[in-house]
Motif scaffolding. Structure first.
Motif, PDB file in Angstrom:
ATOM      1  N   MET A   1       0.786  -1.167   0.090  1.00 32.72           N
ATOM      2  CA  MET A   1      -0.121   0.012   0.076  1.00 32.72           C
ATOM      3  C   MET A   1       0.850   1.207  -0.204  1.00 32.72           C
ATOM      4  O   MET A   1       1.735   1.293   0.757  1.00 32.72           O
ATOM      5  CB  MET A   1      -0.950   0.058   1.326  1.00 32.72           C
ATOM      6  CG  MET A   1      -1.823   1.214   1.354  1.00 32.72           C
ATOM      7  SD  MET A   1      -2.655   1.247   3.151  1.00 32.72           S
ATOM      8  CE  MET A   1      -1.787   2.232   3.816  1.00 32.72           C
ATOM      9  N   THR A   2       0.441   1.990  -0.809  1.00 32.54           N
ATOM     10  CA  THR A   2       1.192   3.562  -0.768  1.00 32.54           C
ATOM     11  C   THR A   2       0.453   4.535  -0.011  1.00 32.54           C
ATOM     12  O   THR A   2      -0.646   4.316   0.205  1.00 32.54           O
ATOM     13  CB  THR A   2       1.050   4.068  -2.374  1.00 32.54           C
ATOM     14  OG1 THR A   2       1.903   3.112  -3.094  1.00 32.54           O
ATOM     15  CG2 THR A   2       2.113   5.270  -2.454  1.00 32.54           C
ATOM     16  N   MET A   3       1.262   5.364   0.730  1.00 30.96           N
ATOM     17  CA  MET A   3       0.702   6.242   1.993  1.00 30.96           C
ATOM     18  C   MET A   3       1.525   7.473   1.511  1.00 30.96           C
ATOM     19  O   MET A   3       2.579   7.443   1.407  1.00 30.96           O
ATOM     20  CB  MET A   3       0.743   5.456   3.296  1.00 30.96           C
ATOM     21  CG  MET A   3       0.396   6.575   4.165  1.00 30.96           C
ATOM     22  SD  MET A   3       0.531   5.627   5.831  1.00 30.96           S
ATOM     23  CE  MET A   3      -0.933   5.742   6.608  1.00 30.96           C
ATOM     24  N   SER A   4       0.865   8.458   1.633  1.00 29.06           N
ATOM     25  CA  SER A   4       1.405   9.805   1.736  1.00 29.06           C
ATOM     26  C   SER A   4       0.973  10.427   3.189  1.00 29.06           C
ATOM     27  O   SER A   4      -0.074  10.487   3.764  1.00 29.06           O
ATOM     28  CB  SER A   4       0.872  10.838   0.707  1.00 29.06           C
ATOM     29  OG  SER A   4       1.119  10.155  -0.641  1.00 29.06           O
ATOM     30  N   ILE A   5       2.230  10.997   3.882  1.00 29.59           N
ATOM     31  CA  ILE A   5       2.036  11.697   4.872  1.00 29.59           C
ATOM     32  C   ILE A   5       2.764  12.913   5.030  1.00 29.59           C
ATOM     33  O   ILE A   5       3.855  13.297   4.183  1.00 29.59           O
ATOM     34  CB  ILE A   5       2.518  10.910   6.232  1.00 29.59           C
ATOM     35  CG1 ILE A   5       4.004  10.616   6.229  1.00 29.59           C
ATOM     36  CG2 ILE A   5       1.858   9.516   6.431  1.00 29.59           C
ATOM     37  CD1 ILE A   5       4.616  10.153   7.188  1.00 29.59           C
ATOM     38  N   ARG A   6       2.338  14.203   5.821  1.00 27.71           N
ATOM     39  CA  ARG A   6       3.009  15.227   5.741  1.00 27.71           C
ATOM     40  C   ARG A   6       3.905  15.519   6.944  1.00 27.71           C
ATOM     41  O   ARG A   6       3.587  15.266   8.076  1.00 27.71           O
ATOM     42  CB  ARG A   6       2.034  16.535   5.678  1.00 27.71           C
ATOM     43  CG  ARG A   6       1.314  16.478   4.548  1.00 27.71           C
ATOM     44  CD  ARG A   6       0.253  17.530   4.340  1.00 27.71           C
ATOM     45  NE  ARG A   6      -0.701  17.227   3.221  1.00 27.71           N
ATOM     46  CZ  ARG A   6      -1.158  18.107   2.549  1.00 27.71           C
ATOM     47  NH1 ARG A   6      -0.739  19.487   2.860  1.00 27.71           N
ATOM     48  NH2 ARG A   6      -1.887  17.946   1.446  1.00 27.71           N
ATOM     49  N   LEU A   7       5.219  15.856   6.972  1.00 28.14           N
ATOM     50  CA  LEU A   7       6.209  15.986   7.895  1.00 28.14           C
ATOM     51  C   LEU A   7       6.480  17.188   7.960  1.00 28.14           C
ATOM     52  O   LEU A   7       6.985  17.933   6.833  1.00 28.14           O
ATOM     53  CB  LEU A   7       7.187  15.033   7.653  1.00 28.14           C
ATOM     54  CG  LEU A   7       7.051  13.586   7.711  1.00 28.14           C
ATOM     55  CD1 LEU A   7       8.216  12.622   7.400  1.00 28.14           C
ATOM     56  CD2 LEU A   7       6.377  12.956   8.965  1.00 28.14           C
ATOM     57  N   ASP A   8       6.930  17.967   9.263  1.00 34.31           N
ATOM     58  CA  ASP A   8       7.333  19.364   9.080  1.00 34.31           C
ATOM     59  C   ASP A   8       8.918  19.085   8.588  1.00 34.31           C
ATOM     60  O   ASP A   8       9.459  17.939   8.540  1.00 34.31           O
ATOM     61  CB  ASP A   8       7.513  19.856  10.491  1.00 34.31           C
ATOM     62  CG  ASP A   8       7.984  19.470  11.583  1.00 34.31           C
ATOM     63  OD1 ASP A   8       9.250  18.764  11.437  1.00 34.31           O
ATOM     64  OD2 ASP A   8       7.590  19.416  12.700  1.00 34.31           O
ATOM     65  N   SER A   9       9.568  20.113   8.477  1.00 29.41           N
ATOM     66  CA  SER A   9      10.879  20.121   7.614  1.00 29.41           C
ATOM     67  C   SER A   9      11.937  19.440   8.530  1.00 29.41           C
ATOM     68  O   SER A   9      12.713  18.650   8.281  1.00 29.41           O
ATOM     69  CB  SER A   9      11.333  21.351   6.927  1.00 29.41           C
ATOM     70  OG  SER A   9      11.341  22.288   8.107  1.00 29.41           O
ATOM     71  N   ALA A  10      11.753  19.654   9.848  1.00 36.11           N
ATOM     72  CA  ALA A  10      12.662  19.188  11.078  1.00 36.11           C
ATOM     73  C   ALA A  10      12.607  17.761  10.939  1.00 36.11           C
ATOM     74  O   ALA A  10      13.696  17.057  11.245  1.00 36.11           O
ATOM     75  CB  ALA A  10      12.717  19.969  12.194  1.00 36.11           C
TER      76      ALA A  10
END
Length: 79
Positions: free
Chosen positions: A1-10
């Protein structure tokens, strides 16, 4: 399964740095971390298995490695 998540740059930079330090791809690092967090993989269980001195896998796997590779290469390259 492909998943996209958002992370802050740090966090993204720290994750990339740690994956590189361990010699893992970022995907493998995230998967491994999730497995450990969810209790699907336990480093303590692996350590116990290693310390138990019971055979794990094929005990002869590391014998005659060069010869085994030569045989495989010959099989691949032969017409």
């Amino acid at each position: 399964m492909t998943m996209s998540i958002r992370l802050d740059s740090a966090l993204e930079a720290r994750m990339a740095q740690e994956a590189k330090r361990l010699g893992l791809t970022e995907s493998t690092f995230v998967t491994d971390t999730l497995e450990r967090t969810l209790g699907l993989k336990s480093p303590a269980d692996l350590l116990s298995a290693v310390r138990s001195n019971t055979p794990m896998g094929d005990p002869d796997a590391s014998r005659d490695v060069s010869e085994k590779i030569k045989v495989r290469l010959r099989e691949k390259c032969s017409p």
